[in-house]
Design an enzyme around this catalytic site. Structure first.
Site, short mmCIF file in Angstrom:
data_model
loop_
_atom_site.label_atom_id
_atom_site.label_comp_id
_atom_site.label_asym_id
_atom_site.label_seq_id
_atom_site.Cartn_x
_atom_site.Cartn_y
_atom_site.Cartn_z
N GLU A 175 0.82 -1.22 0.00
CA GLU A 175 0.00 0.00 0.00
C GLU A 175 0.85 1.27 0.00
OE1 GLU A 175 -2.85 0.20 3.23
OE2 GLU A 175 -3.59 2.15 2.60
N LYS A 217 -2.54 -2.02 -3.03
CA LYS A 217 -3.60 -1.19 -2.45
C LYS A 217 -3.19 0.28 -2.59
CE LYS A 217 -6.18 -0.26 1.77
NZ LYS A 217 -6.91 -0.86 2.87
P1 13P Z 1 -9.56 4.05 4.06
O1 13P Z 1 -10.39 3.34 3.03
O2 13P Z 1 -10.36 4.67 5.16
O3 13P Z 1 -8.54 4.97 3.44
O4 13P Z 1 -8.75 2.93 4.84
C1 13P Z 1 -8.12 1.96 4.11
C2 13P Z 1 -6.87 1.59 4.77
O5 13P Z 1 -6.71 0.46 5.16
C3 13P Z 1 -5.83 2.60 4.90
O6 13P Z 1 -4.63 1.98 5.27
#
Ligand code: 13P
Length: 347
Positions: A175, A217
């Site tokens: 991510e 992500k």
């Molecule tokens: P949000 O969808 O609230 O951004 O959270 C996703 C997430 O896991 C951020 O690390």
């Protein structure tokens, strides 16, 4: 096909995505403060138990990311919360990073920590039932930001984490989040997102991460929250898919977007527009939403109304499930969730 790639494909199965319920202790406290509920261990359990027991959510949610506490927690009746998920065919995942800290020598920039002892923690998490993991890097756009130093340092940590996950038999969710805060344009977001992705995949390659066994992500390509001109839903979809086509290898099974502060309905509309586009892309386009799946549920629950909370959650899960096929419509928002049948099962 390896177990890793089987799990990754299971998570991005048609019509399904991820619930990110892995808020750290300070973050869940902030969320509970907004509904005047104390962030006690029992309240955190009750809230998450409500989400996990919502009947029918498993038709749209294939996996849930948990925080350390939740992975070890038991429901009110003594059933481990993990077992509630797995008994419905939902795959448990675990947030393993230790948060974004100030990056030395780089004012305004962060690097994510948590690599020390990670091999041992992953081993333990696997034993507790986790099958995938998450590590979030945070990249801010600003005057002269991000620096290549910040992008490279975060990419390096993401790849080290991903390699350790694969060694432990867990699918790493990688991510690199480019934040939406600021007055920047959508073009600037596209440029920074492309650069962050490119450097992340370069490092993943260098560190021998098998791309078939990861999920990405990322943020969507958006106008900054304070930008005077806000891009349309279709512009966001076009820019996001173009950017990912340029920088994400075809071997990656799925892209599971974060919502990042978009409203719940807008996050669904963006995902829907991407999946409705008349173009080919090699990866599944799905969701791994935290706030965009939970905000209405949290408000409706308000510390007491389990059925209302479950109804609100199921509604968002359904809408996002439809957005996976490009079939979401605004009319779905008006249609109230069918009640009458109890939504929270105690099985
Ligand atoms: P949000 O969808 O609230 O951004 O959270 C996703 C997430 O896991 C951020 O690390």
């Amino acid at each position: 096909m390896s177990d890793l790639s089987t799990t990754a494909l299971e998570i991005v199965a048609p019509g399904k995505g991820i619930l990110a319920a892995d808020e750290s202790a300070p973050t869940i406290k902030k969320r509970f403060d907004s509904i005047q509920v104390d962030s006690t261990e029992d309240n955190r359990r009750d809230y998450r138990e409500m989400l996990f027991r919502t009947k029918g959510a498993n038709e749209h949610v294939s996996g849930v990311i948990l925080f350390d506490e939740t992975l070890r927690q038991k429901a009110k009746d003594g059933t481990p919360l993990v077992d509630i998920l797995t008994s419905q065919g939902v795959i448990p995942g675990i947030k393993v990073d230790k948060g974004a800290k100030n990056l030395a020598g780089a004012p305004g920039e962060k690097v994510t920590e948590g690599l020390d002892g990670l091999r041992e923690r992953l081993e333990e998490y696997r034993g507790l039932g986790a099958r995938f993991a998450k590590w979030r890097a945070v990249i801010a756009i600003g005057d002269g930001l991000p620096s290549t130093y910040c992008l490279d340092t975060n990419a390096h940590a993401l790849a080290r984490y991903a390699a350790l996950c694969q060694e432990a038999g867990l699918v790493p969710i990688v991510e690199p989040e480019v934040l939406m805060d600021g007055p920047h344009t959508i073009e600037r977001c596209e440029e920074v997102t492309g650069e962050a992705l490119q450097r992340t995949f370069d490092e993943l390659h260098r560190q021998r991460v098998v791309l078939e066994g990861i999920l990405l992500k990322p943020n969507m390509v958006l106008s900054g929250t304070e930008c005077k001109t806000q891009a349309s839903v279709q512009d966001v979809a076009d820019a996001t898919v173009r950017c990912f086509n340029r920088h994400v290898p075809a071997a990656v099974p799925g892209i599971v977007f974060l919502s990042g502060g978009q409203s719940d309905e807008v996050a669904t509309a963006h995902l829907n527009a991407m999946n409705a586009m008349d173009c080919t892309h090699p990866w599944e386009l799905s969701f791994s939403y935290g706030r965009a799946l939970q905000a209405p549920a949290l408000k409706a629950w308000a510390g007491k109304d389990v059925e209302a909370g479950a109804g609100a959650y199921l509604h968002r899960a359904k809408c996002n499930g439809e957005a996976r096929y490009g079939r979401y419509t605004e009319a779905m928002e008006a249609a109230a969730t069918t009640r009458g049948e109890k939504l929270v099962s105690q099985d």
